[in-house]
Motif scaffolding. Structure first.
Motif, PDB file in Angstrom:
ATOM      1  N   ARG A   1       0.816  -1.219   0.000  1.00  0.00           N
ATOM      2  CA  ARG A   1       0.000   0.000   0.000  1.00  0.00           C
ATOM      3  C   ARG A   1       0.851   1.270   0.000  1.00  0.00           C
ATOM      4  O   ARG A   1       0.521   2.238  -0.676  1.00  0.00           O
ATOM      5  CB  ARG A   1      -0.951  -0.014   1.205  1.00  0.00           C
TER       6      ARG A   1
ATOM      7  N   ASP B   1       0.794   2.299  -6.537  1.00  0.00           N
ATOM      8  CA  ASP B   1      -0.485   2.966  -6.807  1.00  0.00           C
ATOM      9  C   ASP B   1      -1.581   1.908  -6.912  1.00  0.00           C
ATOM     10  O   ASP B   1      -1.394   0.882  -7.573  1.00  0.00           O
ATOM     11  CB  ASP B   1      -0.429   3.746  -8.129  1.00  0.00           C
TER      12      ASP B   1
ATOM     13  N   ASP C   1      -6.170   1.239  -6.903  1.00  0.00           N
ATOM     14  CA  ASP C   1      -7.482   1.869  -7.022  1.00  0.00           C
ATOM     15  C   ASP C   1      -8.164   1.842  -5.641  1.00  0.00           C
ATOM     16  O   ASP C   1      -7.576   1.374  -4.657  1.00  0.00           O
ATOM     17  CB  ASP C   1      -8.327   1.200  -8.117  1.00  0.00           C
TER      18      ASP C   1
ATOM     19  N   LYS D   1      -2.525  -0.725  -9.621  1.00  0.00           N
ATOM     20  CA  LYS D   1      -2.669  -0.128 -10.948  1.00  0.00           C
ATOM     21  C   LYS D   1      -1.451  -0.460 -11.790  1.00  0.00           C
ATOM     22  O   LYS D   1      -0.312  -0.350 -11.317  1.00  0.00           O
ATOM     23  CB  LYS D   1      -2.782   1.393 -10.829  1.00  0.00           C
TER      24      LYS D   1
ATOM     25  N   THR E   1       4.153  -1.297 -12.836  1.00  0.00           N
ATOM     26  CA  THR E   1       3.521  -0.468 -11.808  1.00  0.00           C
ATOM     27  C   THR E   1       4.184   0.910 -11.811  1.00  0.00           C
ATOM     28  O   THR E   1       5.014   1.197 -12.682  1.00  0.00           O
ATOM     29  CB  THR E   1       3.705  -1.107 -10.417  1.00  0.00           C
ATOM     30  N   ASN E   2       3.873   1.722 -10.829  1.00  0.00           N
ATOM     31  CA  ASN E   2       4.481   3.055 -10.739  1.00  0.00           C
ATOM     32  C   ASN E   2       5.960   2.989 -10.359  1.00  0.00           C
ATOM     33  O   ASN E   2       6.683   3.958 -10.500  1.00  0.00           O
ATOM     34  CB  ASN E   2       3.717   3.923  -9.741  1.00  0.00           C
TER      35      ASN E   2
END
Ligand code: NDP
Length: 322
Positions: A261, A265, A267, A273, A281-282
Motif C-alpha cells: 500500500r 499505486d 485503485d 494499478k 507499476t508506478n
C-alpha cells in the motif's frame, strides 16, 4: 509496525543469481515463474499463506483451455508448479512480511527473518474471500461459518445449508454443497444473479437448491455452532430465521495487496494499478499480475496470461539495462 518497515538486523541473501522474485503462487505467479525460468532469470517464488492460491480451494475447473475433460483445481496448480520447477524456478515456503522498494535492488523480508535482495519483483498475491462483516459470522467462523465450500462442505452431511452470493463462486459452491447437504438455500440480495448463464441454469435446475431472492443475511445464529441465519427481505423489511447447520459466504474477494500500500499505486478497492497494456507499476522494476491487479476478468487463464506478461516485462526491463 508498518509492514513495509525493514528490520535493520536482517542480513540479505544476494539475488545475483536470482534476478526476479515472485510473490504469490497461483496461476499468475507460477506462469510468471515458468516464463522467467525459461528466460534464464532463475526466479524465486514465495508461495505465501495459501500455496497454489484460490484454485486449491475449488473443485472442478472446466474452463481452462487444454484440459478437455476438466481438472481439479489443486491438481492444476500442481501441474503449474511442476512445469515452472522443471525449468529451474525455485519455489519456497514463506510469506513476504516487509518490503523496501525505495531503491534497487529491492529488499524483501520473508517471515520476519530472512532477507533477500532482488533486481525485479513480480507481485502475484491474488485475492481473498470477503465476509459480510457480521459479529456472529466472525465468532462462528470454523464452527459452521465458512468461505470455502470445497474445503468444508463434507463436514455438513445431510444438513440444510445456506449460502450467500449471486456470482459464479456462489453457484459453483452451492452445486458442490448439494453433494452433502439435504438442501441448499441460496440467498441473494437482488432479483437477478450475476453469475454466468450456464452456472445460473445449473443452479436453477438443481432439485436440492432453492433461491431466496431480494434478501440479505442480518445475523448468524448459534451459540457454539451455527443453527441458523436471520434474513431480511429488502422490499418488505420483514425478518425471519432460517434454520441451517452451516452458512457459506461467497460474496467476492479482496485483493491481497496491503503489504504494498505505501509503495504501489492502487485503485479504491486495493487493486494494483498497472500501465495500460502492461504489468508495469508506478515503480520501475516492480510488476503486478493476476487477481491482485485485475478486478474485471479474474479467471485462472487471464491470471496466467498476465503472469506471462509480467515475466516478459521483467525480462525486457533487465535486458534494457535499467
Ligand atoms: P462476484 O463479484 O462475481 O460476485 C459476488 C456476489 O456476491 C454478487 O452476486 C454480489 O451481489 C454478492 N455480494 C457482494 N457483497 C455482498 C454483500 N455484502 N451481501 C450480499 N451479497 C453480496 O464474485 P465471485 O467470487 O462470484 O466471482 C469472481 C470472479 O470469478 C467472476 O468474474 C466470476 O465469473 C469468476 N469465477 C469463475 C468461475 C468459473 O468460471 N468456474 C468460478 C468462480 C468465479 P450483486 O450481484 O448484487 O452485486
Amino acid at each position: 509496525m508498518s509492514p513495509t518497515f525493514v528490520p535493520p538486523e536482517i542480513s540479505y541473501e544476494s539475488a545475483e543469481n536470482h534476478r526476479v522474485v515472485i510473490i504469490g503462487s497461483g496461476p499468475a505467479g507460477y506462469t510468471a515463474a515458468l516464463y522467467a525460468a525459461r528466460a534464464n532469470l532463475s526466479p524465486i517464488v514465495y508461495e505465501g499463506l495459501e500455496p497454489g492460491g484460490q484454485l486449491t480451494t475449488t473443485t472442478d475447473v472446466e474452463n481452462y483451455p487444454g484440459y478437455v475433460g476438466g481438472v481439479l483445481g489443486p491438481d492444476m496448480m500442481e501441474d503449474f508448479k511442476a512445469q515452472a520447477v522443471r525449468f529451474g524456478a525455485q519455489v519456497r515456503y514463506g510469506s513476504v512480511t516487509h518490503l523496501d522498494l525505495s531503491e534497487r535492488p529491492f529488499r524483501v523480508v520473508i517471515d520476519n527473518e530472512t532477507g533477500l535482495v532482488s533486481d525485479t519483483l513480480i507481485v502475484a498475491t491474488g485475492a481473498s474471500a470477503r465476509y459480510l462483516g457480521l459479529e456472529n459470522e466472525k465468532r462462528l467462523l470454523g464452527r459452521g461459518v465458512s468461505a470455502c465450500a470445497t474445503c468444508d462442505g463434507a463436514f455438513f452431511r445431510n444438513m440444510e445449508l445456506a449460502i450467500v452470493g449471486g456470482g459464479d463462486t456462489a453457484m459453483e459452491e452451492s452445486l458442490f454443497l448439494t453433494r452433502f447437504a439435504s438442501k441448499v438455500w441460496l440467498i441473494h440480495r437482488r432479483d437477478q444473479l450475476r453469475a454466468s448463464q450456464i452456472m445460473q441454469q445449473r443452479v436453477k435446475d438443481h432439485p436440492k437448491i432453492e433461491i431466496i431472492w431480494n434478501t440479505i443475511v442480518t445475523d448468524v445464529l448459534g451459540v457454539d455452532e451455527v443453527t441458523g441465519v436471520r434474513l431480511r427481505d429488502v422490499n418488505s423489511q420483514s425478518e425471519r430465521d432460517l434454520p441451517v447447520g452451516g452458512f457459506f459466504v461467497a460474496i467476492g474477494h479482496t485483493p491481497n495487496t496491503a503489504l504494498f500500500r505505501s509503495w504501489l499505486d492502487m485503485d479504491g478497492q486495493g487493486y494494483i494499478k498497472t500501465l495500460p497494456g502492461s504489468t508495469r507499476t508506478n515503480i520501475p522494476g516492480v510488476f503486478a499480475c493476476g487477481d491482485a491487479q485485475d478486478h474485471v476478468y479474474r479467471q485462472a487463464v487471464t491470471a496466467a496470461g498476465t503472469g506471462c506478461m509480467a515475466a516478459i516485462d521483467a525480462e525486457r526491463f533487465l535486458a534494457s539495462g535499467s
